[in-house]
Structure formats: structure tokens, C-alpha cells
Design an enzyme around this catalytic site. Structure first.
Site, PDB file in Angstrom:
ATOM      1  N   HIS A  65     -70.087  30.659  31.502  1.00 46.10           N
ATOM      2  CA  HIS A  65     -70.515  30.557  30.103  1.00 46.10           C
ATOM      3  C   HIS A  65     -70.781  31.933  29.491  1.00 46.10           C
ATOM      4  CE1 HIS A  65     -71.965  26.274  31.233  1.00 46.10           C
ATOM      5  NE2 HIS A  65     -70.767  26.225  30.697  1.00 46.10           N
ATOM      6  N   HIS A  66     -70.263  32.991  30.118  1.00 45.75           N
ATOM      7  CA  HIS A  66     -70.547  34.328  29.555  1.00 45.75           C
ATOM      8  C   HIS A  66     -69.916  34.477  28.176  1.00 45.75           C
ATOM      9  CE1 HIS A  66     -66.475  35.217  30.902  1.00 45.75           C
ATOM     10  NE2 HIS A  66     -66.532  36.387  30.276  1.00 45.75           N
ATOM     11  N   ARG A  67     -68.879  33.701  27.929  1.00 47.34           N
ATOM     12  CA  ARG A  67     -68.312  33.594  26.580  1.00 47.34           C
ATOM     13  C   ARG A  67     -68.061  32.123  26.304  1.00 47.34           C
ATOM     14  NH1 ARG A  67     -66.778  38.382  24.265  1.00 47.34           N
ATOM     15  NH2 ARG A  67     -66.203  40.081  25.639  1.00 47.34           N
ATOM     16  N   LYS A  71     -62.613  27.380  28.509  1.00 50.90           N
ATOM     17  CA  LYS A  71     -61.230  26.945  28.246  1.00 50.90           C
ATOM     18  C   LYS A  71     -60.496  26.746  29.549  1.00 50.90           C
ATOM     19  CE  LYS A  71     -57.860  26.753  25.053  1.00 50.90           C
ATOM     20  NZ  LYS A  71     -57.594  25.445  25.633  1.00 50.90           N
ATOM     21  N   LYS A  95     -58.574  35.090  34.283  1.00 56.68           N
ATOM     22  CA  LYS A  95     -57.371  35.160  33.445  1.00 56.68           C
ATOM     23  C   LYS A  95     -57.732  35.573  32.012  1.00 56.68           C
ATOM     24  CE  LYS A  95     -54.878  31.810  35.032  1.00 56.68           C
ATOM     25  NZ  LYS A  95     -54.269  30.479  35.238  1.00 56.68           N
ATOM     26  N   LYS A 107     -61.905  24.065  33.931  1.00 57.93           N
ATOM     27  CA  LYS A 107     -60.750  23.271  34.378  1.00 57.93           C
ATOM     28  C   LYS A 107     -61.202  21.840  34.559  1.00 57.93           C
ATOM     29  CE  LYS A 107     -56.424  24.108  35.523  1.00 57.93           C
ATOM     30  NZ  LYS A 107     -55.618  25.219  34.979  1.00 57.93           N
ATOM     31  N   SER A 364     -52.826  29.292  23.593  1.00 59.10           N
ATOM     32  CA  SER A 364     -53.863  28.297  23.289  1.00 59.10           C
ATOM     33  C   SER A 364     -54.959  28.935  22.420  1.00 59.10           C
ATOM     34  CB  SER A 364     -54.503  27.773  24.573  1.00 59.10           C
ATOM     35  OG  SER A 364     -53.763  26.701  25.094  1.00 59.10           O
TER      36      SER A 364
END
Ligand code: NAD
Length: 472
Positions: A65-67, A71, A95, A107, A364
């Protein structure tokens, strides 16, 4: 001889620890960057077409959750485990950091065989999975944004978007809750082929410098190189196509779940796909030899091997038999730790998954931006660009007294459309990420690309913790 096989999580953990040792970061920070922040495990019933009920197991892991949002794709796979989902979520964090995509990694997946379910079951399963995510706050434009992965595609993403919208009415940005949607449902031009095209750009970068390739017994460039691709799904099919048509590579082998085919003089990817559509299989394709089993394709004589199916395809059991000089990891985790050790000792060049298949998440990201801004890229600028290019060209022609030939005129005048922005953003991302990995390898004196890529990711995630004052 029997060989032990590392699970995907064990391999990702090994790769992480090996790279972490180069960074000099404090152990507490390294442990935080490695840990998976949250995992949702679900079991829910889905009705088959005949009315019987199957209880399926499903997961969503938000690794970091650092950003935000986090996704990552959703896969349908019969052997899926929680550890595998966590490992894939971790790969997503790295990635995104490597490519400068401002998301944390996630994921998800359902333990189901995507080849053995009806369309009706598939839709009920996907919608129920999405509803579970909504109920637990594991989906949303600012929270967690899924995408396609193994066994899923545009259709599943459309069902997820529709389920999210109906359960969260009145949200202005609801289309941004998932990416990889069909174009007519707020998708973006170029997303379908993005991962495969990114694989092509990544191979092109890795093969661009002759001096760096000598140690691997390679010459620069893709043209004329013999390629084998395993897995002709979304990623493998598009990668094979770009390698054949744009790169002028020779596709000497193709493998699918039913087996593999080879032809040293080259296979036409689209013709093989058409044959598979008609017969249900690539086997007995007339202009090729049919091989015994899909694994045989991995050991074919070729220059570039592109595993684009699933993880753990190259292990201690077959790494010694791989003849390709380059292994381009289009799939996630196709080589385990032991397999990698053997390949590196044999001077093989491994282009790692955390870099090579990042084209999907990159585009994405563009789709998410498009959904938040509610406008197609180029919609506001294309006509203005074309008008000013036309004026500029007119001035040059008037001043020089010469006419630009018609066949060149259209290209010069063209104002950038959405597909042009997407392709240019994708190419730029793959080129600069490779350069950053190369720089990291040089400055930290790291001998292989995967360790360098992981080290780069770790340092970038660490920077966000430091900037937030969470770690000194
Ligand atoms: P997909 O379901 O579209 O295609 C996978 C293909 O592999 C299928 O056609 C399947 O029949 C085939 N396959 C399965 N087992 C095989 C075997 N043993 N040998 C040969 N073929 C086999 O999935 P995809 O989206 O192309 O994903 C493939 C890989 O790429 C996965 O590891 C996934 O995590 C990774 N990936 C996908 C994306 C994306 O945008 N879709 C992005 C990044 C990474």
C-alpha cells in the site's frame, strides 16, 4: 533423477533477498517492502448450468500500500494457491516501481480451470467474485484496480466493471475500477496487445548493444533470430506476432496446452492460430512437425525462448537442456531459482518478468488515467495538431517552392490519436526502464538483470517510505 522445485513464492522470496543484499537498506525497511500487506480469501457458491452448486476458492492479495490504488490481474487457474497470488502481487509491486507506474502491487484469482467452464458459469463466477471484492473494499478506482491475467480477458473485465457500478451507484469514476475493458466500455486502444508489444520492445532493448551480448554468445538485433514461444494466449500470441512481423524474427516453434509444433524454416503465427481455431489444436498443423509434448518445445534449438504460459516451466529438471541463448520471461515466474542458477552458469541471458511483461500494467495505467479524465487521449489535440502541421508544411512549400510528395504528406500532418499516445508511452517506458536496470547493475555491480531489476524496485519503494518519514 528427481529434482526439487521451488514454489513461485519461494523463488520470488529468493530473488528479493538476493537483490536486497545489494541495497544496504536497514533490515526493518527491507522486511516491510517484502511483506504482503493484506490478503482476502473467499469461498463462495456458484451455480452450474445444470443447477448443481460448486463452492470455489478465490483470493485477492494487496502486496503493498505504499502507493494507492494497488493494481494487478485476476487469473483463473486450477492449481491456484494463496502463496502464488501473494508472489504475483509482490511481482506487481516491483514491476510498477521499475516502470514508474504509481501503483502498489496486487493480484487476484479463482481456483478454477478456465478451459472447463461454460460461459454462463464463467459470468456468474466473475460477478460473484467482483461482488465479494466490493463487499470487502478490495476494489475501487482509488483502492485496488484489477486487470486481465491468465484465463481472463476483456469479457471478464466488463462483467467486473458492470458489477462494481451496480453495487456502487453514483460514482463518477466507477469505470476506473478495473482495466483491460473492451474499447466500447471505456477501455483504451492498444491494451489488448500491450503486454505482448512490451515484451517485443523489451527484447529489442536487451538485444540492442552488441558489446553486452558477446558474453552470451549473441549478436545484436532481433531480425533473423530463431524464436520459440510457449503459450499462445493474450501475451504469447501478440509477442509472437510482433517478433515475426515487426522484428522479422523466425518463429521456429510454438507450444500450447495440447502440445507443440516446430519448423526450422519458420511458422506463420496467424496461420497457426487460424488452424487452431478450426481444429481445436495446433497439433498436426500441415507445415510443421508435431512434437511429443509441450515441454519438448522449450528444448528446441533456437536463439530466443519466450515462455508465455505459466510459472515454473524451467527448473533444475530441464534448465541444462535449454538451448536458447536468451530466455525472455513473458509469463510471470517461468524460471525457478534453481533453473535460473543453472541457466546463468551457462551464460544465458534472462530478461526478467518484472521488467519484460510490464507493458500490460503500463497501458492499464493509461486506461485508468483515461477513465479518470473521461476523455480519449488525443480527442482535444489531434485536430489542432493536424491544422498547425498543415500550416507549417504550407509555409515550407511556399518558401522553398517545392511540393512534399502526397505519400509523405499524410504522415507529416497526422495529429496524434489515442493509439499513438499509448504506443509511444509504452515504448518510452520499456526503453527507460531497461536503461534504469542497466544503470543499477552498473552502479551496484550486479551481474544479472533480474537481481538488478529487483534492487531497482526495492530502492524505489524504499524512497517513498523515506519521503513519508516512515523510515529514516
Ligand atoms: P492467457 O490465458 O490469455 O494465455 C495463456 C495460454 O497458455 C493459454 O492459451 C493456455 O492454453 C496456454 N498454456 C497453458 N499451459 C500451457 C503449457 N503447459 N504449455 C503451453 N501453453 C500453455 O493468459 P495471458 O494473459 O497471456 O498470461 C500468460 C502469462 O503472462 C501469465 O504468467 C500471466 O501472469 C502473464 N502476464 C499477463 C499479462 C496480461 O496483460 N494478460 C500481463 C503480465 C503478465
Amino acid at each position: 533423477m528427481s529434482h526439487s522445485r521451488r514454489s513461485l513464492w519461494e523463488s520470488v522470496s529468493d530473488f528479493y533477498d538476493r537483490a536486497a543484499a545489494y541495497t544496504g537498506l536497514p533490515p526493518g525497511l527491507l522486511a516491510e517492502i517484502k511483506a504482503c500487506n493484506s490478503v482476502l480469501r473467499m469461498r463462495f457458491p456458484v451455480k452450474h448450468d445444470d443447477g448443481t452448486i460448486e463452492v470455489v476458492e478465490a483470493f485477492r492479495a494487496e502486496h503493498s500500500h505504499h502507493r494507492l490504488p494497488t493494481k494487478g490481474g485476476i487469473r483463473f487457474s486450477p492449481d491456484l494457491t494463496q502463496d502464488e497470488v501473494i508472489a504475483l502481487a509482490a511481482l506487481m509491486t516491483y514491476k510498477c516501481a521499475i516502470t514508474g507506474v504509481p501503483f502498489g502491487g496486487a493480484k487476484g484469482g479463482v481456483r478454477i480451470d478456465p478451459h472447463k467452464i461454460s460461459d454462463g458459469f464463467r459470468e456468474r463466477l466473475t460477478r460473484r467474485y467482483a461482488a465479494e471484492l466490493v463487499a470487502k473494499n478490495f476494489i475501487g478506482p482509488a483502492v485496488d484496480v484489477p486487470a486481465p491475467d491468465y484465463g481472463t480477458g476483456e469479457r471478464e473485465m466488463a462483467w467486473i466493471a458492470d458489477t462494481f457500478r451496480s453495487l456502487s451507484p453514483g460514482q463518477l469514476h466507477s469505470a476506473a475500477c478495473v482495466t483491460g475493458k473492451p474499447l466500447s466500455l471505456h477501455g483504451i486502444h492498444g491494451r489488448k496487445e500491450a503486454t505482448g508489444l512490451g515484451v517485443y520492445y523489451g527484447i529489442q532493448e536487451a538485444l540492442s548493444r552488441g558489446d553486452e551480448l558477446k558474453a552470451h554468445g549473441l549478436t545484436a538485433g532481433i531480425e533473423g533470430k530463431r524464436v520459440v514461444v510457449q503459450g499462445l494466449g493474450n501475451v504469447g500470441y501478440h509477442a509472437a506476432k510482433f517478433l515475426q512481423h515487426q522484428g522479422k524474427a523466425i518463429i521456429v516453434g510454438l507450444a500450447e496446452i495440447e502440445g507443440a509444433i516446430a519448423n526450422p524454416n519458420g511458422l506463420d503465427v496467424d496461420a497457426v492460430m487460424e488452424f487452431r481455431q478450426q481444429t481445436g489444436s495446433i497439433l498436426n498443423y500441415p507445415r510443421a512437425t508435431t512434437l511429443a509434448g509441450t515441454a519438448a518445445a522449450l528444448e528446441l534449438d533456437c536463439d530466443i525462448l519466450v515462455p508465455a504460459a505459466l510459472e515454473n516451466q524451467i527448473t533444475a529438471a530441464n534448465a541444462g537442456a535449454i538451448r536458447a541463448r536468451v530466455i525472455a520471461e513473458a509469463a510471470n515466474g517461468p524460471i525457478d531459482t534453481e533453473g535460473e542458477r543453472i541457466l546463468l552458469a551457462r551464460d544465458r541471458l534472462i530478461i526478467p518478468d518484472v521488467y519484460l511483461n510490464a507493458g500490460g500494467v503500463t497501458v492499464s495505467y493509461f486506461e485508468w488515467l483515461k477513465n479518470l479524465s473521461h476523455v480519449r487521449f488525443g480527442r482535444i489535440t489531434a485536430y489542432h495538431e493536424e491544422t498547425s502541421h498543415r500550416r507549417f508544411l504550407g509555409t515550407i512549400e511556399r518558401l522553398t517552392g517545392k511540393q512534399v510528395p502526397d505519400e509523405e504528406r499524410a504522415g507529416l500532418i497526422h495529429g496524434a490519436r489515442e493509439i499513438d499516445f499509448v504506443r509511444s508511452g509504452l515504448a518510452d517506458t520499456m526503453i527507460s526502464a531497461y536503461e534504469d536496470i542497466r544503470k543499477t547493475a552498473r552502479t551496484m555491480k550486479i551481474p544479472d538483470l533480474r537481481t538488478a531489476a529487483f534492487a531497482l524496485a526495492i530502492v524505489r519503494v524504499a524512497e517513498t517510505y523515506k519521503a513519508a518519514g516512515i523510515f529514516p
